[in-house]
Scaffold this active site. Structure first.
Site, mmCIF file in Angstrom:
data_model
loop_
_atom_site.group_PDB
_atom_site.id
_atom_site.type_symbol
_atom_site.label_atom_id
_atom_site.label_comp_id
_atom_site.label_asym_id
_atom_site.label_seq_id
_atom_site.Cartn_x
_atom_site.Cartn_y
_atom_site.Cartn_z
ATOM 1 N N ALA A 1 108.986 -10.899 -14.843
ATOM 2 C CA ALA A 1 108.182 -10.891 -13.696
ATOM 3 C C ALA A 1 108.483 -9.853 -12.760
ATOM 4 O O ALA A 1 109.548 -9.611 -12.627
ATOM 5 C CB ALA A 1 107.999 -12.382 -12.868
ATOM 6 N N SER B 1 113.108 -13.214 -14.159
ATOM 7 C CA SER B 1 112.885 -12.310 -13.127
ATOM 8 C C SER B 1 113.326 -10.690 -13.040
ATOM 9 O O SER B 1 114.259 -10.562 -14.084
ATOM 10 C CB SER B 1 113.540 -12.968 -11.698
ATOM 11 O OG SER B 1 114.793 -12.526 -11.878
ATOM 12 N N ASP B 2 112.517 -9.825 -12.740
ATOM 13 C CA ASP B 2 113.235 -8.626 -12.506
ATOM 14 C C ASP B 2 114.541 -8.732 -11.854
ATOM 15 O O ASP B 2 114.517 -9.449 -10.802
ATOM 16 C CB ASP B 2 112.265 -7.575 -11.844
ATOM 17 C CG ASP B 2 112.493 -5.999 -12.253
ATOM 18 O OD1 ASP B 2 113.747 -5.931 -12.851
ATOM 19 O OD2 ASP B 2 111.723 -5.196 -12.094
ATOM 20 N N TRP B 3 115.331 -7.969 -11.685
ATOM 21 C CA TRP B 3 116.870 -7.942 -11.369
ATOM 22 C C TRP B 3 116.727 -7.867 -9.811
ATOM 23 O O TRP B 3 116.252 -7.080 -9.104
ATOM 24 C CB TRP B 3 117.653 -6.946 -11.730
ATOM 25 C CG TRP B 3 118.523 -7.160 -13.180
ATOM 26 C CD1 TRP B 3 119.862 -7.017 -13.297
ATOM 27 C CD2 TRP B 3 118.192 -7.750 -14.445
ATOM 28 N NE1 TRP B 3 120.230 -7.575 -14.536
ATOM 29 C CE2 TRP B 3 118.819 -8.189 -15.148
ATOM 30 C CE3 TRP B 3 116.659 -8.356 -14.819
ATOM 31 C CZ2 TRP B 3 119.021 -8.705 -16.512
ATOM 32 C CZ3 TRP B 3 116.636 -8.859 -15.812
ATOM 33 C CH2 TRP B 3 117.702 -8.991 -16.906
ATOM 34 N N ALA C 1 114.650 -9.678 -8.176
ATOM 35 C CA ALA C 1 113.448 -10.035 -7.614
ATOM 36 C C ALA C 1 113.122 -11.328 -6.929
ATOM 37 O O ALA C 1 112.302 -11.665 -6.150
ATOM 38 C CB ALA C 1 112.240 -9.931 -8.881
#
Length: 807
Positions: free
Chosen positions: A197, A230-232, A234
């Site tokens: 995401a 999640s993107d890091w 995010a």
């Protein structure tokens, strides 16, 4: 590439889930550290380990003695228009992952080329959703055939970098369905095992909190059974992200779940059934990739491919990706007739093989254009003049003047904890320290070398990094202070745009000087280190260099000028402000071309650049970011050992004003996709410099026939040249009936690569599925009745054959 799970696997998941308490289940949903999910030994679950892609596998720790393959950039892979080569890339990276203990590779990126100013353009495939999907499908299949999970990203509309953590993209449902969601939909349908995401929001909600697009569409309508990660950094909320469809929050630091999520479940704000669903997805993913010993992995070890020729694959992909955009009968070069070849440009010697960003890898080796041509022409004099240097910062010290270059980790007492030789004085990592190094003991990381200059004069040395730096030259301390660059994006600040401090020194040829650059590690901050010792030799002023280039060019049989972007121009973390080449590279091309009519320009950039000199040069070859085999592949193509096989995956403009979509800058935090479905070639009204799908080869083709039968376009082409070659048969469809919804004049409906010997004819059948003739309207796919033109073409602006159909 199967997402099918047998009943045994499902039963194992339910059995294990029943034994876990709430605390353990919640703990499983957040990173243990930067790259891993927690292990649960009591149920046989090992750590699930992830690593950045997409061109290599950096791994979880900094390890210069274990470098990674560096394949060509994603734009290069898409330029091959060959899903089979993309499959090979995935298999190669799957082999690399397994060798490093990586279960999930954070790739591919299937966002679209909405604007060429987007800083991460090079990491995406194309402006066209169908081409993006086909290349992405091959990549994912190759990875997962090796038993390694792909993590397709960044879901969704993550098409630029400006305000990337907070921007809210406003985009119509039709544009989402017909363009931006298409690659994700196709790859999910094929069985990808995980999805990332994005940072950005879409239509008012962050993608990490997107109930409609994650729970409703992805997991509901599409039936995605994998894990949404999640993107890091995010994920920034607890309840909205948990209820919004996110399954895993990464990384460990600054994570909003853990105890907060546990409390939310106990308070009834997040249902425990929802936590169970997330755990099921993690156990399913772990089982597929072999990190859970209660089930058999999706791919048995006996079916995993080993022993792939990594360097050979990198070279083949690069060669096949190069796009010959212009050729006035100068290429291929006849090696036997060449007396002297002149090579120009800073990037000819210091190859730009990869884009800037968090996915940067340390390659096994780098073959520069200059080195590749020199090796391929042993009986020809190859001369080099820099001409113009666009790099605003000094390149990492390397070469015979710097021998050896060593990096060392030390404790507070100065005792070496780890030491390794490196080819270039550049150290960057995100994650863990090398095996056997206690993070609590690590106090400094240093780069040291003996500098023995080959020429007397004023050399430039630079300390480039982020944090507390100490720079010593010849025993004298030139720098001892914190070096920081402030900004809104900590990743960009710390890792992507470190600060350079430059120092001129007077050096005598042959007289050695000891140089040491040290970074002090803050307690608990060992996971982010970026440190470069830069060097620049004495050089003349720009005018002298340009004049020398013109003189050298005039005395050569052919001139090869390598131009391109720099890491400060084209990188993750920020968008470009212009498509112009940095520095005085345009002037270099103009002066060389004026001196030598046989000038070949090699464009070393991951995305479009402007070419004011294009009509004045004999040939233009687009090489993208070509990976570690750059120079070898370039020599193959220039000398005709191989044909340039690439076709453009995105349109290249003659002027920035011609672009249908340019700006990537939000207004009051919002970026509106006002162009709706008319991005890329779909929205072009001016004549582009090089159209979508364009690319020349070393043979000629006749287009013999086109028929539409049984839902397919059937096309026959014939090689009419004197050598074997490859053509990409592109099929475009467009309406002939006026009225109805706004649609482009034509859109890519399918393609197929063909190879043929001289005189050989090849027939291909390219399916035209129902979706080809549909638009998204009134909450569903609707076929638009009327007449349609079906074109077999060499590019979007070069139709060769036409047929019509009526619906």
């Amino acid at each position: 590439m199967s997402g099918v799970v047998d009943t045994t696997h499902r039963a194992a998941i339910e059995s294990a889930l029943a034994t876990l308490d709430l605390e353990t289940k919640v703990r499983l949903l957040t990173g243990q550290d930067y790259w891993r999910l927690p292990a649960v030994p009591e149920i046989g679950l090992a750590n699930l380990t992830m690593s950045d892609g997409p061109i290599g596998v950096r791994g979880v720790r900094w390890s210069p003695d274990h470098p990674s393959i560096a394949l060509p950039s994603p734009t290069a892979l898409a330029a091959t228009w060959d899903p089979a080569l993309s499959l090979l890339a995935g298999r190669v990276l799957g082999q690399e992952c397994r060798a490093r203990g990586i279960h999930i590779l954070l790739a591919p990126t299937v966002n679209l080329h909405r604007s060429p100013l987007a800083g991460r353009h090079f990491e995406c495939y194309s402006e066209d959703p169908l081409l993006t999907a086909e290349i992405g499908l091959g990549y994912v299949a190759g990875l997962q055939q090796q038993g390694v999970g792909a993590q397709v990203k960044h879901y969704v509309a993550n098409d630029s970098e400006t305000e990337r953590f907070t921007v809210d993209v406003r985009v119509s449902e039709r544009a989402l369905r017909e363009l931006y969601l298409v690659p994700f939909e196709r790859i999910v349908a094929a069985g990808v095992w995980s999805l990332m995401a994005a940072y950005n929001g879409v239509n008012g909600a962050p993608m990490t909190e997107q109930d409609d697009l994650v729970n409703g569409l992805l997991k509901g309508e599409w039936g995605f059974d994998g894990a949404v990660v999640s993107d890091w950094t995010a994920a920034r909320t607890t309840v909205p992200t948990a209820n919004g469809g996110l399954d895993v929050v990464m990384p460990a630091f600054a994570a909003p779940w853990g105890d907060k999520l546990l409390a939310a479940v106990r308070a009834g704000d997040v249902a425990e059934e929802l936590i169970d669903d997330k755990v099921r997805r993690i156990l399913l993913l772990a089982g597929r990739v072999g990190a859970w010993d209660r089930v058999a992995p999706a791919v048995p070890d006996s079916e995993v491919t080993t022993g792939l020729d990594l360097d050979g694959a990198a070279r083949e992909i690069a060669t096949r990706s190069f796009v010959l955009a212009r050729n006035a009968d100068v290429l291929p070069l006849d090696a036997g007739a060449l007396r002297r070849v002149a090579v120009f440009g800073a990037l000819a010697d210091d190859a730009r093989i990869q884009g800037g960003g968090s996915a940067r890898v340390l390659p096994r080796h780098i073959i520069s254009p200059l080195a590749g041509l020199t090796a391929a022409l042993p009986d020809t004099e190859v001369v080099y003049a820099v001409g113009a240097d666009p790099r605003p910062e000094l390149a990492a010290a390397t070469g015979l003047e710097w021998t050896p270059v060593t990096t060392t980790l030390r404790d507070a007492a100065g005792t070496a904890l780890y030491e390794s030789s490196i080819d270039a004085a550049d150290v960057r990592w995100m994650g863990e320290l090398p095996d056997g190094v206690d993070p609590a003991a690590a106090a400094t990381v240093e780069i040291s070398a003996t500098f023995t200059p080959s020429v007397t004069g004023t050399h430039q040395l630079a300390a480039n990094g982020f944090g507390d730096l100490v720079f010593q030259v010849g025993g004298e301390t030139l720098l001892d202070e914190p070096v920081y660059w402030t900004g809104d994006d900590p990743l960009t600040t710390a890792f992507l745009t470190p600060v350079e401090r430059r120092f001129p020194i007077e050096a005598v040829a042959g007289k050695p000087v000891e140089v040491v650059l040290t970074h002090r590690i803050y307690p608990g901050r060992h996971g982010f280190v970026t440190l470069t010792l830069g060097h620049g030799r004495p050089v003349a002023d720009d005018e002298t260099l340009l004049a020398e280039a013109a003189r050298v060019a005039a005395e050569a049989d052919v001139a090869v000028v390598v131009v391109g972007t720099t890491e400060e121009v084209e990188s993750e973390g920020f968008d470009r402000t212009t498509l112009a080449l940095p520095g005085r590279q345009d002037e270099l091309v103009a002066r060389v071309a004026a001196a030598n009519p046989r000038t070949v320009v090699v464009v070393n950039a991951g995305s479009p650049v402007l070419m004011p000199w294009v009509d004045d040069v004999a040939a233009v070859l687009l090489t993208w970011f070509p990976g570690q085999e750059a120079g070898a592949a370039l020599a193959d193509v220039l000398l005709g050992v191989a044909e340039p096989g690439g076709r453009l995956p995105t349109t290249w403009p003659r002027a920035m004003a011609d672009l249908p979509v340019l700006s990537t800058t939000p207004t009051d935090g919002t970026l509106t996709y006002a162009e709706d479905v008319l991005i890329g070639y779909r929205g072009w009204t001016a004549e582009p410099l090089f159209p979508f799908g364009h690319g020349l080869g070393y043979t000629t083709w006749s287009w013999d026939s086109l028929t539409v039968e049984d839902g397919s376009a059937v096309v026959t082409v014939r090689n009419t040249g004197a050598r074997a070659g490859r053509e990409v048969v592109q099929v475009y469809v467009g309406p002939t009936t006026a009225g109805g919804p706004v649609r482009p004049a034509r859109w890519l409906a399918g393609f197929a690569g063909v190879t043929a010997e001289p005189g050989e004819a090849v027939t291909v059948r390219i399916p035209l599925p129902e979706r080809t003739f549909q638009v998204w309207a009134d909450g569903g796919w609707q076929t638009v009745p009327g007449g349609y033109r079906v074109e077999a073409a060499a590019s979007v602006t070069d139709p060769k054959l036409t047929a019509t159909v009526d619906l």
